[in-house]
Structure formats: C-alpha cells, structure tokens
Design a protein around this motif. Structure first.
Motif, short mmCIF file in Angstrom:
data_model
loop_
_atom_site.label_atom_id
_atom_site.label_comp_id
_atom_site.label_asym_id
_atom_site.label_seq_id
_atom_site.Cartn_x
_atom_site.Cartn_y
_atom_site.Cartn_z
N THR A 24 1.04 -1.18 -0.06
CA THR A 24 0.26 0.12 -0.23
C THR A 24 0.84 1.11 -0.18
O THR A 24 2.54 1.11 -0.06
CB THR A 24 -0.59 0.35 1.58
N ASN A 25 0.22 2.11 0.20
CA ASN A 25 1.35 3.68 -0.05
C ASN A 25 -0.02 5.10 0.87
O ASN A 25 -0.86 4.60 0.50
CB ASN A 25 1.33 3.95 -1.25
N TYR A 26 0.33 5.64 1.34
CA TYR A 26 -0.31 6.91 1.45
C TYR A 26 -1.17 7.64 0.93
O TYR A 26 -3.10 7.82 1.28
CB TYR A 26 0.39 8.17 1.71
N LYS A 27 -1.15 7.51 -0.45
CA LYS A 27 -2.54 7.64 -1.51
C LYS A 27 -3.29 7.28 -1.21
O LYS A 27 -4.44 7.08 -1.35
CB LYS A 27 -1.53 8.11 -2.91
N ASP A 28 -3.19 5.79 -1.53
CA ASP A 28 -3.82 4.54 -1.18
C ASP A 28 -5.46 4.79 -0.44
O ASP A 28 -5.87 4.21 0.50
CB ASP A 28 -3.40 3.49 -1.45
N GLN A 29 -4.83 4.62 1.59
CA GLN A 29 -4.70 4.51 2.49
C GLN A 29 -5.98 5.40 2.77
O GLN A 29 -6.39 5.72 3.17
CB GLN A 29 -3.74 4.17 3.14
N LEU A 30 -5.30 7.04 2.13
CA LEU A 30 -5.67 7.76 2.88
C LEU A 30 -6.53 8.59 1.43
O LEU A 30 -7.72 9.65 2.10
CB LEU A 30 -4.49 9.07 2.37
N SER A 31 -7.17 7.81 0.48
CA SER A 31 -8.16 8.05 -0.64
C SER A 31 -9.12 8.31 0.35
O SER A 31 -10.72 9.05 -0.33
CB SER A 31 -7.51 7.59 -1.50
N ASP A 32 -10.13 7.37 0.94
CA ASP A 32 -11.06 7.23 1.13
C ASP A 32 -11.00 7.23 2.92
O ASP A 32 -11.91 7.25 3.82
CB ASP A 32 -11.78 5.47 1.68
N VAL A 33 -10.37 8.23 3.23
CA VAL A 33 -10.16 8.82 4.72
C VAL A 33 -10.71 10.15 5.14
O VAL A 33 -10.68 11.13 3.76
CB VAL A 33 -9.14 8.91 5.39
N ALA A 38 -9.83 10.68 9.69
CA ALA A 38 -8.56 12.09 9.72
C ALA A 38 -8.56 12.76 10.70
O ALA A 38 -7.30 12.29 11.72
CB ALA A 38 -8.28 12.80 8.93
N SER A 39 -9.60 13.19 12.23
CA SER A 39 -9.13 13.83 13.25
C SER A 39 -9.50 12.99 14.61
O SER A 39 -9.72 13.84 15.70
CB SER A 39 -10.17 15.65 12.75
N LYS A 40 -10.36 12.10 14.30
CA LYS A 40 -10.71 10.96 15.52
C LYS A 40 -9.13 10.69 16.19
O LYS A 40 -8.84 10.18 15.38
CB LYS A 40 -11.12 10.08 14.85
N LEU A 45 -2.95 7.78 20.85
CA LEU A 45 -2.09 7.31 19.80
C LEU A 45 -1.90 9.20 18.95
O LEU A 45 -3.64 9.63 19.02
CB LEU A 45 -2.66 6.96 18.76
N ASN A 46 -1.74 9.23 17.53
CA ASN A 46 -1.87 10.40 16.97
C ASN A 46 -2.86 10.37 16.00
O ASN A 46 -3.51 9.04 15.91
CB ASN A 46 -0.62 11.35 16.27
N THR A 47 -3.58 11.14 15.31
CA THR A 47 -4.45 10.76 14.76
C THR A 47 -4.25 10.97 13.06
O THR A 47 -2.58 11.47 12.90
CB THR A 47 -5.28 12.49 14.41
N ILE A 48 -4.72 10.54 12.70
CA ILE A 48 -4.41 10.10 11.10
C ILE A 48 -3.75 11.47 10.02
O ILE A 48 -2.33 11.80 9.43
CB ILE A 48 -5.64 9.17 10.06
N PHE A 49 -4.09 12.93 11.36
CA PHE A 49 -4.59 14.18 10.29
C PHE A 49 -2.71 14.45 10.85
O PHE A 49 -2.29 14.79 9.97
CB PHE A 49 -5.64 15.20 10.68
N MET A 50 -2.57 14.23 12.24
CA MET A 50 -1.48 14.58 12.63
C MET A 50 -0.37 13.96 12.11
O MET A 50 0.94 14.62 11.84
CB MET A 50 -1.56 14.60 14.15
N LEU A 51 -0.37 12.88 11.94
CA LEU A 51 0.58 11.77 10.92
C LEU A 51 0.48 12.26 9.74
O LEU A 51 1.90 12.58 9.18
CB LEU A 51 0.29 10.51 11.21
N THR A 52 -0.01 12.16 9.13
CA THR A 52 0.08 12.85 7.61
C THR A 52 0.43 14.72 7.54
O THR A 52 1.37 14.62 6.64
CB THR A 52 -1.67 13.33 6.88
N SER A 82 -2.95 22.50 13.25
CA SER A 82 -4.24 23.03 14.28
C SER A 82 -4.52 22.04 13.62
O SER A 82 -4.73 21.53 12.49
CB SER A 82 -4.30 24.36 13.58
N GLY A 83 -5.92 22.11 13.51
CA GLY A 83 -6.99 20.90 13.57
C GLY A 83 -7.36 21.41 11.87
O GLY A 83 -7.35 22.36 11.87
N ILE A 84 -8.44 20.69 12.07
CA ILE A 84 -8.84 20.89 10.76
C ILE A 84 -10.49 20.72 11.07
O ILE A 84 -11.10 20.22 11.74
CB ILE A 84 -9.18 19.17 9.23
N GLU A 85 -11.29 21.20 9.72
CA GLU A 85 -12.73 21.77 10.33
C GLU A 85 -13.26 21.52 9.43
O GLU A 85 -14.98 21.35 9.33
CB GLU A 85 -12.22 23.71 10.44
#
Length: 153
Positions: A24-33, A38-40, A45-52, A82-85
């Motif tokens: 897999t890769n980032y684009k594949d993993q994040l395409s349906d998030v 991403a903010s949960k 753990l860090n959030t998906i948003f924070m890691l991205t 900062s978070g995403i809105e």
C-alpha cells in the motif's frame, strides 16, 4: 538506471503509487478517509491528520533544501498543527502532500548521482543519500501507524 531515479521511484512508492514493500501507500490509504476519521483521536495515539501533517512537514522541509533553499524545519515543530474543520481542509492537506511528494521525487531525479554522496546542509546530518533514505524509512514507519489507526476506526 541512475541511482537518483531509483531512489525517486522508491520515494514515490511509499507516498504516491507503490505496493512493493507495504502492499500500500499513503495515497491509497488516505483516499477514502474523511476529515472526521482523520481527526478522530484514539487513546494516546496521534490522529491520521497529525501523522499526515507530520510527514508532509518533512517532505516540504527537505524539498526546500533540494530546491536550493535552507533547512528551516525543526523536529520540535513537526507535530505543530491546528485541527481541521472540514473535508475541504483535509483535501487541501492531501493535495499539498501529493504535490510536494511529486516535486520531491522530481528533485531527486534531477540530481546527479554524485550529489547523493555530498553533505546534506551540515556534516552532522550526513549525506543527501542518508537523508532521502531516512525520509523513505520514516514515511513507511508512519504509514504503518496510519494503516493500523484506520483499521481501529
């Protein structure tokens, strides 16, 4: 094939289009998030948003050096986000990351092979090769975390 072309392709594999190492890769993993996913936050753990954000921070910072600029990033700021809105905010981050990743890979490809053995910014950081390899390894490390967090969601 030039070494720089091979390394650029390895970088593209983890971020944009590969399946060889992690299947897999980032684009594949994040395409349906979604931005909500991403903010949960899950426990500590860090959030998906924070890691991205974190990976894109390093891609952009090292890209600046590859394009002739200074090394302006600092580890202590790599999670300062900062978070995403909204979904729009999330998609903007992703599009910036894909764009930065392609520019990063292109910059590597344009380098002469001997540049890989030169000092990266300061002797304490090692060579260009070491820093680019570190970027790839660091990206795989966090890709694994994102994959697991995504499954937990």
């Amino acid at each position: 094939m030039k070494r720089t072309k091979e390394i650029a392709n390895r970088f593209r594999e983890v971020i944009l289009n590969g399946v060889w190492v992690a299947n897999t890769n980032y684009k594949d993993q994040l395409s349906d998030v979604t931005w909500e996913q991403a903010s949960k936050k899950i426990g500590s753990l860090n959030t998906i948003f924070m890691l991205t954000f974190h990976i894109n921070y390093y891609i952009a910072g090292v890209l600046n050096v590859l394009e002739g600029g200074a090394l302006e990033i600092r580890d202590k700021y790599s999670f300062d986000c900062s978070g995403i809105e909204s979904q729009k905010d999330w998609e903007e981050l992703l599009n910036t990351m894909w764009s930065n990743a392609e520019k990063f890979a292109n910059a590597i490809e344009l380098m002469p092979d001997q540049k890989l053995d030169e000092v990266f910014v300061d002797k304490k950081y090692g060579t260009y090769q070491r820093n680019i390899d570190g970027m790839i390894e660091h990206s795989y490390y966090h890709l694994g975390q994102i994959t697991l967090i995504k499954k937990m969601l």
